[in-house]
Design an enzyme around this catalytic site. Structure first.
Site, mmCIF file in Angstrom:
data_model
loop_
_atom_site.group_PDB
_atom_site.id
_atom_site.type_symbol
_atom_site.label_atom_id
_atom_site.label_comp_id
_atom_site.label_asym_id
_atom_site.label_seq_id
_atom_site.Cartn_x
_atom_site.Cartn_y
_atom_site.Cartn_z
ATOM 1 N N ASN A 1 0.750 -1.074 -0.095
ATOM 2 C CA ASN A 1 -0.151 0.046 0.102
ATOM 3 C C ASN A 1 0.775 1.327 0.013
ATOM 4 O OD1 ASN A 1 -2.535 1.875 0.823
ATOM 5 N ND2 ASN A 1 -0.935 2.166 2.665
ATOM 6 N N TYR B 1 4.183 9.051 -11.477
ATOM 7 C CA TYR B 1 2.961 8.338 -10.475
ATOM 8 C C TYR B 1 2.094 7.320 -11.437
ATOM 9 C CZ TYR B 1 -0.743 7.589 -6.902
ATOM 10 O OH TYR B 1 -1.445 7.270 -6.137
HETATM 11 P P1 NAI Z 1 -0.789 8.576 2.441
HETATM 12 O O1 NAI Z 1 0.336 9.536 2.129
HETATM 13 O O2 NAI Z 1 -1.707 9.090 3.613
HETATM 14 O O3 NAI Z 1 -0.095 7.184 3.217
HETATM 15 C C1 NAI Z 1 0.916 6.668 2.622
HETATM 16 C C2 NAI Z 1 1.994 5.791 3.682
HETATM 17 O O4 NAI Z 1 2.792 5.311 2.938
HETATM 18 C C3 NAI Z 1 2.433 7.044 4.577
HETATM 19 O O5 NAI Z 1 2.187 6.288 6.143
HETATM 20 C C4 NAI Z 1 3.846 6.769 4.382
HETATM 21 O O6 NAI Z 1 4.755 7.282 5.444
HETATM 22 C C5 NAI Z 1 4.222 5.438 3.991
HETATM 23 N N1 NAI Z 1 5.378 5.293 2.817
HETATM 24 C C6 NAI Z 1 5.710 6.162 1.860
HETATM 25 N N2 NAI Z 1 6.834 5.772 1.466
HETATM 26 C C7 NAI Z 1 7.358 4.798 2.006
HETATM 27 C C8 NAI Z 1 8.438 4.104 2.185
HETATM 28 N N3 NAI Z 1 9.496 4.209 1.462
HETATM 29 N N4 NAI Z 1 8.649 3.019 3.086
HETATM 30 C C9 NAI Z 1 7.469 2.607 3.906
HETATM 31 N N5 NAI Z 1 6.431 3.312 4.077
HETATM 32 C C10 NAI Z 1 6.333 4.330 3.162
HETATM 33 O O7 NAI Z 1 -1.346 7.979 1.305
HETATM 34 P P2 NAI Z 1 -2.788 7.246 1.036
HETATM 35 O O8 NAI Z 1 -3.735 8.217 0.530
HETATM 36 O O9 NAI Z 1 -3.484 6.701 2.234
HETATM 37 O O10 NAI Z 1 -2.453 6.175 0.079
HETATM 38 C C11 NAI Z 1 -2.190 4.821 0.242
HETATM 39 C C12 NAI Z 1 -1.914 4.128 -1.222
HETATM 40 O O11 NAI Z 1 -3.162 4.595 -2.001
HETATM 41 C C13 NAI Z 1 -0.772 4.731 -2.110
HETATM 42 O O12 NAI Z 1 -0.258 3.696 -2.761
HETATM 43 C C14 NAI Z 1 -1.390 5.670 -2.968
HETATM 44 O O13 NAI Z 1 -0.881 5.971 -4.083
HETATM 45 C C15 NAI Z 1 -2.807 4.958 -3.363
HETATM 46 N N6 NAI Z 1 -3.907 5.919 -3.880
HETATM 47 C C16 NAI Z 1 -4.525 6.857 -2.994
HETATM 48 C C17 NAI Z 1 -5.469 7.652 -3.477
HETATM 49 C C18 NAI Z 1 -6.145 8.601 -2.633
HETATM 50 O O14 NAI Z 1 -7.248 9.280 -3.220
HETATM 51 N N7 NAI Z 1 -5.771 8.874 -1.309
HETATM 52 C C19 NAI Z 1 -5.857 7.594 -4.840
HETATM 53 C C20 NAI Z 1 -5.295 6.286 -5.626
HETATM 54 C C21 NAI Z 1 -4.308 5.685 -5.037
#
Ligand code: NAI
Length: 442
Positions: free
Chosen positions: A282, A347
């Protein structure tokens, strides 16, 4: 950031005003809660053509086990299942119209319409393939016009029992934000019915990357609700939030940058001797710029977190036997990866790559390891990330889908939990959008 418009349209003056102005009128969706874990009411079971799913242990028996009252006629169904697997020509396709035309208006708010079709590669004749493909245009159009928070899905299957976890998911409040999708069942790994459908992941271990907040936190919480022991991974910089999430869920925190070269080895070292049952990729980042302004670092950091580390850790775990037989890999794509988005070449490339990985790896992982590989592709989800988007773009993102609202992290989490289910072995190589049928992308 609360969706104030959705709350406003739920009031009598709000409904009146928005109707007069011709504005969208989203319906507050019925989602899973411990008090209301399932729908109550009638399930209308219809068919078009001569179904191959009929039979004593066929579709009717599976629908009966959903807990809904299955009927051949209903004044106010909470769900309609139209079995169109027997549609072979233009005449039987007309039975789809004849069956649903009189009933679509009576489906309850936030209800379900599920059309069952045959896998396209099972068609004996090109006419049959044509009318089975026709069901996709039909379902996607109905999803766009039906309104009132009702979702519409096409499920392609040959064996109703292999689709039981999927039918239970689609016929429950857990699938509130999944609409306009075509899901295929078959050609996967073994299907194992859980001892307790309320705790399908009991005794299993799940690892969720990016679990300190947002969607990852919701995924970890939902898998824990389903009985899994959760390993919550996030960057060391998020250790405080991570500890709190893991502590609340009775799980274990694994502070680790997933891009570290030894990440696979460190995950393996943290696993119980039986290995991992569920791996959820994720963690993800955005570093938006148009390509002309995009420095190489913005490209490489996004590709490294969102795709390269997914490839590396998947390979490391599979090759070392870190995933148990019957295991599940769920990766996170995005509708931006399917549709493309200005300012997100990095992305979208990474997320399209995730979809490519899923499709290519799924058959081999099932054959060699008994493991399924699928992806969720979220649309506009209400998180800290989307709250930071400028107001007008945010409003457009929220409204430009068939349900007229953004999804919640739990919607992605519930979809992940369905893919992680022991009875979802027949679901393999699928990229399932959790986007309320966003106008973006196919
Ligand atoms: P967010 O930014 O709130 O959470 C992402 C988490 O991943 C954070 O806790 C961050 O510290 C962690 N992270 C980032 N780089 C990391 C690394 N190198 N190693 C370990 N952990 C790492 O993002 P959100 O919104 O919860 O998104 C989660 C997933 O869903 C992502 O893959 C995002 O691309 C995808 N997504 C989100 C959408 C949205 O509308 N929020 C839409 C489409 C996809």
């Amino acid at each position: 950031m609360a969706d104030r418009y959705l709350s406003f349209t739920g009031t009598t003056p709000g409904r009146f005003l928005t109707r007069r102005l011709g504005l969208p009128q989203p319906t507050a969706l019925h989602r899973w809660s411990a008090e209301h874990p399932s729908f109550t009411g009638e399930l209308l079971h219809l068919s078009a053509g001569k179904s191959p799913l009929d039979g004593p242990d066929g579709l009717a028996a599976v629908l009966d086990r959903t807990g809904l009252a299955v009927r051949a006629r209903s004044e106010r169904p909470v769900a309609v299942v139209l079995d169109a697997t027997g549609v072979t020509d233009i005449d039987t396709l007309a039975e789809v119209h004849a069956a649903l035309h009189p009933v679509v208006r009576s489906v309850a708010r936030s209800g379900r319409v599920i059309v069952l079709g045959a896998p396209l590669d099972t068609a004996d004749h090109h006419h049959q393939a044509a009318v089975q493909q026709a069901l996709e245009g039909f379902v996607r159009s109905l999803g766009k016009e039906i309104g009132r928070g009702i979702t519409v899905t096409l499920l392609r299957l040959t064996d109703a029992n292999a689709a039981e976890s999927t039918l239970r998911f689609l016929l429950s409040p857990k699938s509130a934000y999944v609409s306009g999708q075509v899901i295929g069942i078959g050609g996967g790994a073994e299907v194992t019915a859980p001892a307790d459908w309320a705790l399908p992941l009991a005794g299993r271990t799940a690892l969720v990357t990016g679990a300190a907040r947002g969607i990852g936190e919701a995924v970890a919480a939902t898998l824990a609700r389903d009985g899994a022991r959760v390993l919550c991974l996030d960057v060391p910089g998020a250790a405080v939030e991570l500890d709190s999430v893991a502590g609340r869920l009775g799980g274990t925190a694994l502070p680790l940058d997933i891009t570290a070269p030894d990440a696979g080895a460190r995950i393996l070292a943290a696993l119980p001797s039986e290995g991992l049952d569920v791996l959820v990729h994720n963690a993800g980042i955005t570093r938006d710029r148009r390509l002309v302004n995009m420095a190489a670092e913005r490209w490489s950091s996004v590709l490294d977190v969102n795709l390269a580390s997914v490839l590396r850790t998947t390979d490391a775990l599979l090759s070392a036997g870190g995933l148990a037989t019957g295991g599940r890999i769920v990766a996170t794509a995005s509708i931006a990866g399917l549709a493309g988005n200005a300012g997100q070449t990095n992305y979208a490339a990474s997320k399209a790559g995730v979809a490519g990985l899923v499709r290519a790896l799924a058959p081999n992982a099932a054959a060699e390891h008994g493991v399924t590989v699928n992806a969720v592709a979220p649309g506009f989800i209400e998180t800290k990330m989307t709250a930071a988007v400028p107001l007008f773009i945010r409003e457009a993102g929220r409204r430009m889908n068939s349900l007229g609202q953004g999804g919640l992290p739990v919607d992605v989490a519930e979809t992940t939990a369905w893919l992680a289910h022991p009875a979802s072995g027949g679901v393999n190589g699928q990229v399932v959008r959790v986007c309320g049928q966003s106008l973006l992308g196919a």
